[in-house]
Design a protein around this motif. Sequence first.
Motif, PDB file in Angstrom:
ATOM      1  N   LYS A   1     -13.603 111.372  54.487  1.00  0.00           N
ATOM      2  CA  LYS A   1     -14.997 111.627  54.834  1.00  0.00           C
ATOM      3  C   LYS A   1     -15.712 112.529  53.827  1.00  0.00           C
ATOM      4  O   LYS A   1     -16.834 112.959  54.076  1.00  0.00           O
ATOM      5  N   ARG A   2     -15.080 112.786  52.686  1.00  0.00           N
ATOM      6  CA  ARG A   2     -15.680 113.722  51.748  1.00  0.00           C
ATOM      7  C   ARG A   2     -15.852 113.138  50.343  1.00  0.00           C
ATOM      8  O   ARG A   2     -16.816 113.475  49.658  1.00  0.00           O
ATOM      9  N   LEU A   3     -14.947 112.291  49.891  1.00  0.00           N
ATOM     10  CA  LEU A   3     -14.984 111.790  48.519  1.00  0.00           C
ATOM     11  C   LEU A   3     -16.207 110.899  48.301  1.00  0.00           C
ATOM     12  O   LEU A   3     -16.420 109.930  49.038  1.00  0.00           O
ATOM     13  N   ARG A   4     -16.996 111.229  47.283  1.00  0.00           N
ATOM     14  CA  ARG A   4     -18.211 110.467  46.997  1.00  0.00           C
ATOM     15  C   ARG A   4     -18.059 109.564  45.775  1.00  0.00           C
ATOM     16  O   ARG A   4     -18.698 108.528  45.700  1.00  0.00           O
ATOM     17  N   VAL A   5     -17.237 109.965  44.806  1.00  0.00           N
ATOM     18  CA  VAL A   5     -17.090 109.221  43.555  1.00  0.00           C
ATOM     19  C   VAL A   5     -15.613 108.963  43.286  1.00  0.00           C
ATOM     20  O   VAL A   5     -14.798 109.886  43.344  1.00  0.00           O
ATOM     21  N   LEU A   6     -15.267 107.696  42.986  1.00  0.00           N
ATOM     22  CA  LEU A   6     -13.891 107.335  42.679  1.00  0.00           C
ATOM     23  C   LEU A   6     -13.866 106.493  41.408  1.00  0.00           C
ATOM     24  O   LEU A   6     -14.428 105.395  41.362  1.00  0.00           O
ATOM     25  N   LYS A   7     -13.227 107.030  40.365  1.00  0.00           N
ATOM     26  CA  LYS A   7     -13.119 106.325  39.090  1.00  0.00           C
ATOM     27  C   LYS A   7     -11.658 106.057  38.791  1.00  0.00           C
ATOM     28  O   LYS A   7     -10.903 106.967  38.465  1.00  0.00           O
ATOM     29  N   VAL A   8     -11.262 104.796  38.926  1.00  0.00           N
ATOM     30  CA  VAL A   8      -9.863 104.416  38.698  1.00  0.00           C
ATOM     31  C   VAL A   8      -9.788 103.276  37.687  1.00  0.00           C
ATOM     32  O   VAL A   8      -8.916 102.413  37.756  1.00  0.00           O
ATOM     33  N   GLY A   9     -10.712 103.261  36.744  1.00  0.00           N
ATOM     34  CA  GLY A   9     -10.731 102.215  35.727  1.00  0.00           C
ATOM     35  C   GLY A   9      -9.646 102.389  34.693  1.00  0.00           C
ATOM     36  O   GLY A   9      -8.885 103.352  34.694  1.00  0.00           O
ATOM     37  N   GLU A  10      -9.578 101.396  33.800  1.00  0.00           N
ATOM     38  CA  GLU A  10      -8.635 101.395  32.681  1.00  0.00           C
ATOM     39  C   GLU A  10      -7.187 101.491  33.139  1.00  0.00           C
ATOM     40  O   GLU A  10      -6.408 102.315  32.664  1.00  0.00           O
ATOM     41  N   ASN A  11      -6.840 100.673  34.101  1.00  0.00           N
ATOM     42  CA  ASN A  11      -5.444 100.537  34.488  1.00  0.00           C
ATOM     43  C   ASN A  11      -5.142  99.056  34.659  1.00  0.00           C
ATOM     44  O   ASN A  11      -5.996  98.214  34.431  1.00  0.00           O
ATOM     45  N   ARG A  12      -3.963  98.700  35.075  1.00  0.00           N
ATOM     46  CA  ARG A  12      -3.570  97.295  35.184  1.00  0.00           C
ATOM     47  C   ARG A  12      -3.276  96.883  36.620  1.00  0.00           C
ATOM     48  O   ARG A  12      -2.395  96.058  36.878  1.00  0.00           O
ATOM     49  N   THR A  13      -4.034  97.438  37.532  1.00  0.00           N
ATOM     50  CA  THR A  13      -3.804  97.078  38.936  1.00  0.00           C
ATOM     51  C   THR A  13      -4.138  95.627  39.209  1.00  0.00           C
ATOM     52  O   THR A  13      -3.543  94.978  40.051  1.00  0.00           O
ATOM     53  N   GLY A  14      -5.123  95.102  38.466  1.00  0.00           N
ATOM     54  CA  GLY A  14      -5.491  93.706  38.640  1.00  0.00           C
ATOM     55  C   GLY A  14      -5.948  93.394  40.050  1.00  0.00           C
ATOM     56  O   GLY A  14      -6.524  94.213  40.750  1.00  0.00           O
ATOM     57  N   THR A  15      -5.658  92.178  40.500  1.00  0.00           N
ATOM     58  CA  THR A  15      -6.103  91.733  41.812  1.00  0.00           C
ATOM     59  C   THR A  15      -5.236  92.301  42.931  1.00  0.00           C
ATOM     60  O   THR A  15      -5.552  92.176  44.102  1.00  0.00           O
ATOM     61  N   LYS A  16      -4.165  92.938  42.584  1.00  0.00           N
ATOM     62  CA  LYS A  16      -3.223  93.448  43.580  1.00  0.00           C
ATOM     63  C   LYS A  16      -3.914  94.311  44.635  1.00  0.00           C
ATOM     64  O   LYS A  16      -3.664  94.185  45.832  1.00  0.00           O
TER      65      LYS A  16
ATOM     66  N   ALA B   1     -10.544  99.305  52.260  1.00  0.00           N
ATOM     67  CA  ALA B   1     -11.077 100.654  52.109  1.00  0.00           C
ATOM     68  C   ALA B   1     -12.601 100.644  52.135  1.00  0.00           C
ATOM     69  O   ALA B   1     -13.232 101.476  52.780  1.00  0.00           O
ATOM     70  N   LEU B   2     -13.205  99.687  51.445  1.00  0.00           N
ATOM     71  CA  LEU B   2     -14.658  99.606  51.403  1.00  0.00           C
ATOM     72  C   LEU B   2     -15.243  99.240  52.766  1.00  0.00           C
ATOM     73  O   LEU B   2     -16.350  99.639  53.103  1.00  0.00           O
ATOM     74  N   ALA B   3     -14.477  98.477  53.540  1.00  0.00           N
ATOM     75  CA  ALA B   3     -14.950  98.086  54.863  1.00  0.00           C
ATOM     76  C   ALA B   3     -14.946  99.266  55.833  1.00  0.00           C
ATOM     77  O   ALA B   3     -15.759  99.314  56.763  1.00  0.00           O
ATOM     78  N   CYS B   4     -14.041 100.220  55.610  1.00  0.00           N
ATOM     79  CA  CYS B   4     -13.894 101.347  56.550  1.00  0.00           C
ATOM     80  C   CYS B   4     -14.586 102.626  56.084  1.00  0.00           C
ATOM     81  O   CYS B   4     -15.066 103.396  56.911  1.00  0.00           O
ATOM     82  N   ASN B   5     -14.627 102.838  54.763  1.00  0.00           N
ATOM     83  CA  ASN B   5     -15.169 104.088  54.253  1.00  0.00           C
ATOM     84  C   ASN B   5     -16.696 104.121  54.395  1.00  0.00           C
ATOM     85  O   ASN B   5     -17.375 103.141  54.105  1.00  0.00           O
ATOM     86  N   VAL B   6     -17.216 105.270  54.826  1.00  0.00           N
ATOM     87  CA  VAL B   6     -18.665 105.372  55.066  1.00  0.00           C
ATOM     88  C   VAL B   6     -19.310 106.473  54.222  1.00  0.00           C
ATOM     89  O   VAL B   6     -20.465 106.842  54.480  1.00  0.00           O
ATOM     90  N   VAL B   7     -18.603 107.000  53.227  1.00  0.00           N
ATOM     91  CA  VAL B   7     -19.168 108.081  52.424  1.00  0.00           C
ATOM     92  C   VAL B   7     -19.139 107.810  50.916  1.00  0.00           C
ATOM     93  O   VAL B   7     -19.884 108.442  50.167  1.00  0.00           O
ATOM     94  N   LEU B   8     -18.306 106.895  50.450  1.00  0.00           N
ATOM     95  CA  LEU B   8     -18.159 106.655  49.017  1.00  0.00           C
ATOM     96  C   LEU B   8     -19.474 106.139  48.421  1.00  0.00           C
ATOM     97  O   LEU B   8     -20.070 105.197  48.943  1.00  0.00           O
ATOM     98  N   ARG B   9     -19.908 106.768  47.323  1.00  0.00           N
ATOM     99  CA  ARG B   9     -21.165 106.394  46.674  1.00  0.00           C
ATOM    100  C   ARG B   9     -20.965 105.656  45.358  1.00  0.00           C
ATOM    101  O   ARG B   9     -21.828 104.901  44.944  1.00  0.00           O
ATOM    102  N   GLU B  10     -19.846 105.897  44.683  1.00  0.00           N
ATOM    103  CA  GLU B  10     -19.626 105.287  43.369  1.00  0.00           C
ATOM    104  C   GLU B  10     -18.173 104.856  43.223  1.00  0.00           C
ATOM    105  O   GLU B  10     -17.268 105.621  43.518  1.00  0.00           O
TER     106      GLU B  10
END
Length: 277
Positions: free
Chosen positions: A9-24, A42-51
């Motif tokens: 309920k607190r995290l507003r920005v999440l940057k996890v680019g430049e990895n090889r997670t792919g479609t997993k 996560a996107l369906a449930c989270n109500v605070v993430l902005r980026e």
Amino acid sequence: MFWALRQNKRLRVLKVGENRTGTKFCSNEDALLKHGIAVVRALACNVVLRELDLSFSSITTDGGINLLDALIDNRTLKRLSLRGNLVDDNIALMLMELLRCNSVLEVLDLGRNRLGFSCAYSLAESLETNRSLKTLLLDYNQFGGAGNATLDAFSRSLMLNCTLEVLVLDGNRLGSDWGVRLAETAARNRTLTQLSLRDNRLDVRAGRALLKAFRHCPYLVELALTADEVGVDLWEEFKVVFSQKKASIHPDALYKETQLTMQQSELLKSYGQHGHD
């Protein structure tokens, strides 16, 4: 991490680019231990993430479709980056649905993917009615095969759209006709402030049309082109026009007239210091 994001309920920005997670992590299923780690859940449930930044993560079209599907009903995410992934034209219908239904997304970065003319047409159709998107980055995709129907739809959508401020189409090999039509469109648009058309196989004809639009449109404050494409003489004229605009518009005045943010207004101070050729 994504399991925890569902209840965070607190995290507003999440940057996890430049990895090889792919479609997993963008699958329909909770692939890891059945614990709901998928980004979609996560996107369906989270109500605070902005980026959310998932750039350069080897995400395929299937993963992109699932992710955009989850965003249709999301009411908090304002910035999404899928730059540098493996998304192609098969995402077109879901992208259209997202831009038609989502009313909060303001920045969408789809640069350096494999989007083609079908996706360009879908974007054009959806931008007509979208009232939230302010920045759209589509550089270095594969729009070069788009025909007159797509060009007409794109031009019409930009004239009808009343929110888009920044459009980047670098490196799409659009050609001279696109340059001329986009110039006509920019002259009629009242919200577009930054337009970038570098490396698009433009010519002097397109350059002159764009120069005319840039000179007479008070809202367009940045037009990025490649000097080699429009010619040295025309490029010098562009520099003169920009210098005139820069000298006559103070950031504070620009903010009042065009409703740019102060950060965007400050662009006028630094633009001349960066090379645009």
